[in-house]
Design an enzyme around this catalytic site. Structure first.
Site, PDB file in Angstrom:
ATOM      1  N   LYS A 117      -4.333 -11.481   8.247  1.00 41.04           N
ATOM      2  CA  LYS A 117      -4.042 -10.440   9.224  1.00 41.04           C
ATOM      3  C   LYS A 117      -4.144 -10.990  10.667  1.00 41.04           C
ATOM      4  CE  LYS A 117      -3.280  -7.041   6.361  1.00 41.04           C
ATOM      5  NZ  LYS A 117      -3.237  -7.772   5.091  1.00 41.04           N
TER       6      LYS A 117
HETATM    7  C1  LIG Z   1      -0.713  -1.814   4.612  1.00 39.89           C
HETATM    8  C2  LIG Z   1      -1.970  -2.352   4.008  1.00 39.89           C
HETATM    9  N1  LIG Z   1      -2.941  -1.503   3.646  1.00 39.89           N
HETATM   10  C3  LIG Z   1      -4.094  -1.956   3.109  1.00 39.89           C
HETATM   11  C4  LIG Z   1      -4.321  -3.302   2.912  1.00 39.89           C
HETATM   12  C5  LIG Z   1      -5.589  -3.749   2.280  1.00 39.89           C
HETATM   13  O1  LIG Z   1      -6.326  -4.631   3.077  1.00 39.89           O
HETATM   14  P1  LIG Z   1      -7.343  -5.677   2.409  1.00 39.89           P
HETATM   15  O2  LIG Z   1      -6.551  -6.843   1.912  1.00 39.89           O
HETATM   16  O3  LIG Z   1      -8.242  -6.065   3.546  1.00 39.89           O
HETATM   17  O4  LIG Z   1      -8.063  -4.962   1.339  1.00 39.89           O
HETATM   18  C6  LIG Z   1      -3.334  -4.210   3.262  1.00 39.89           C
HETATM   19  C7  LIG Z   1      -3.521  -5.662   3.047  1.00 39.89           C
HETATM   20  O5  LIG Z   1      -2.595  -6.434   2.976  1.00 39.89           O
HETATM   21  C8  LIG Z   1      -2.125  -3.731   3.818  1.00 39.89           C
HETATM   22  O6  LIG Z   1      -1.136  -4.569   4.160  1.00 39.89           O
END
Ligand SMILES: Cc1ncc(COP(=O)(O)O)c(C=O)c1O
Length: 396
Positions: free
Chosen positions: A186
């Protein structure tokens, strides 16, 4: 989405402070930690950055969404309206609190269509959850108005859009609550981490408790905490929070580089016949982590994605992607699971398998995104821009 590209002395210094005390947990051990409270500091910095009154830092973006939904009171019997194009985590989070995700079409913003969201809202809807995909915002004006009209909550999945804004307000801070991901790929990263922001003190209190087994966190002795409600362990460690603190301080620099690099690729592509760009409701607030564009039809989009890859330029053709677009969520449609699922979840997955989304398909089958990196030199940027334009132009 490349915070890891600029890992350096700042992150190491923050982590070393934690390693020196050996207190890796965010709660308790007040004396031994010698004044270092990295998770708390990160929460304060997020509040300052986003303008939200409260932030709860947790172990991932998925944990943030789950915590936010629970804290908003969403559970069994409730529906959450969300887009067909998102990372599966958004869908999983709704299932995990026992609620029903109701998918609605995306439009040329690549995010939830306000008209489709309106049509999907019913008597059981508790939340509308737009997802600010690929660095830029959904039409928050229309979606916020819809939620106010219906008396339901707006929850922003801003996991891919840290640093973006809408009309000068931080994405994630416009709705009743918003969530960020700080996973490794990210815009800023903790390694693994996430956060919920909200300006509602009750929602904030419930997030604080839910993410730590229901602890009330009111006393100085963690062992004597009361547990007003059910909760789980979505805690972040001090090591992860320490990395996030250093990364958050670099966010403006990351955004500046992303915007400059994206503008260069965009202007090269703008000269290619047939190319149109994703509509961004407030272009000034684009975090610019991706360049997303359309070809006139599916055949040319497939061809362009192939030509880009052959030229060494990453091309996300989301229409075929089994993590991000509903068409290929085969594991969900077949209800594949290591353990038996509750009947309510099986019913949601069965209905997913039987639905089609022609309006979303019409958008997604023509869309391609390419990620924007931080580390390109001027020459690499220039070369990439001309290779990108040539690859896309080659499909005619
Ligand atoms: C749109 C979206 N929501 C939620 C998440 C979940 O994040 P995490 O990987 O930190 O659990 C992501 C991760 O890629 C995402 O792109």
């Amino acid at each position: 989405m490349p915070g890891y590209e600029m890992w350096g002395a700042e992150e190491r210094r923050e982590v070393e402070e934690v390693l020196e005390t050996g207190i890796l947990m965010r709660y308790g051990f007040d004396g031994a930690r010698k004044g270092h409270w990295k998770a708390r500091e990160l929460e304060a910095a997020l509040c300052q950055r986003t303008g939200a009154a409260h932030a709860q830092v947790v172990s991932s973006g998925t944990a943030a969404l789950t915590t936010a939904l629970a804290a908003l009171g969403v559970g069994a019997g409730d529906e959450v309206v969300m887009p067909t194009f998102t990372f599966v985590a958004s869908f999983e989070a709704v299932l995990s609190v026992g609620a029903t995700p109701v998918l609605a079409d995306v439009d040329d913003t690549l995010t939830l269509s306000p008209a489709a969201a309106r049509a999907a809202v019913g008597p059981r809807t508790r939340v509308v959850m737009p997802v600010h995909m690929c660095g830029a915002m959904a039409d928050l004006g229309a979606l916020d108005a819809l939620c106010r009209e219906k008396g339901i909550a707006l929850l922003e999945d801003a996991c891919q859009a840290t640093g973006g804004t809408w009309q000068g307000r931080a994405l994630g801070s416009v709705g009743k609550a918003g969530c960020y991901s700080f996973d490794f790929v990210k815009t800023i990263t903790c390694g693994e981490g996430g956060a919920v922001v909200t300006s509602d003190p009750d929602v904030a209190r419930r997030c604080d408790q839910y993410a730590d087994h229901g602890h009330d966190h009111l006393g100085v002795d963690r062992g004597a905490d009361l547990h007003p409600a059910l909760g789980y362990n979505f805690r972040i460690s001090e090591l992860h929070a320490a990395v996030g603190l250093a990364q958050l301080r670099k966010l403006d620099r990351f955004l500046e580089i992303q915007r400059r690099n994206k503008a260069a690729l965009r202007s090269a592509l703008a000269a290619v016949r047939g190319v149109t760009f994703r509509r961004i409701p407030d272009p000034a607030g684009d975090s610019a982590s991706f360049l997303s564009f359309f070809l006139p039809d599916e055949t040319r989009a497939r061809g362009a994605a192939k030509a880009m890859q052959a030229a060494g330029i990453p091309a996300m053709y989301w229409y075929d992607n089994n993590w991000h677009y509903v068409r290929r969520w085969d594991h969900l449609k077949s209800a594949a699971s290591p353990n038996p699922l509750p009947a309510s979840v099986r019913a949601v997955l069965a209905s997913l398998a039987s639905r089609s989304f022609p309006a979303s398909d019409a958008v997604m089958s023509r869309a391609i995104s390419t990620p924007i990196a931080l580390g390109w030199s001027e020459q690499q940027l220039h070369e990439r821009a001309s290779k990108l334009a040539a690859a896309v132009a080659s499909v005619g």
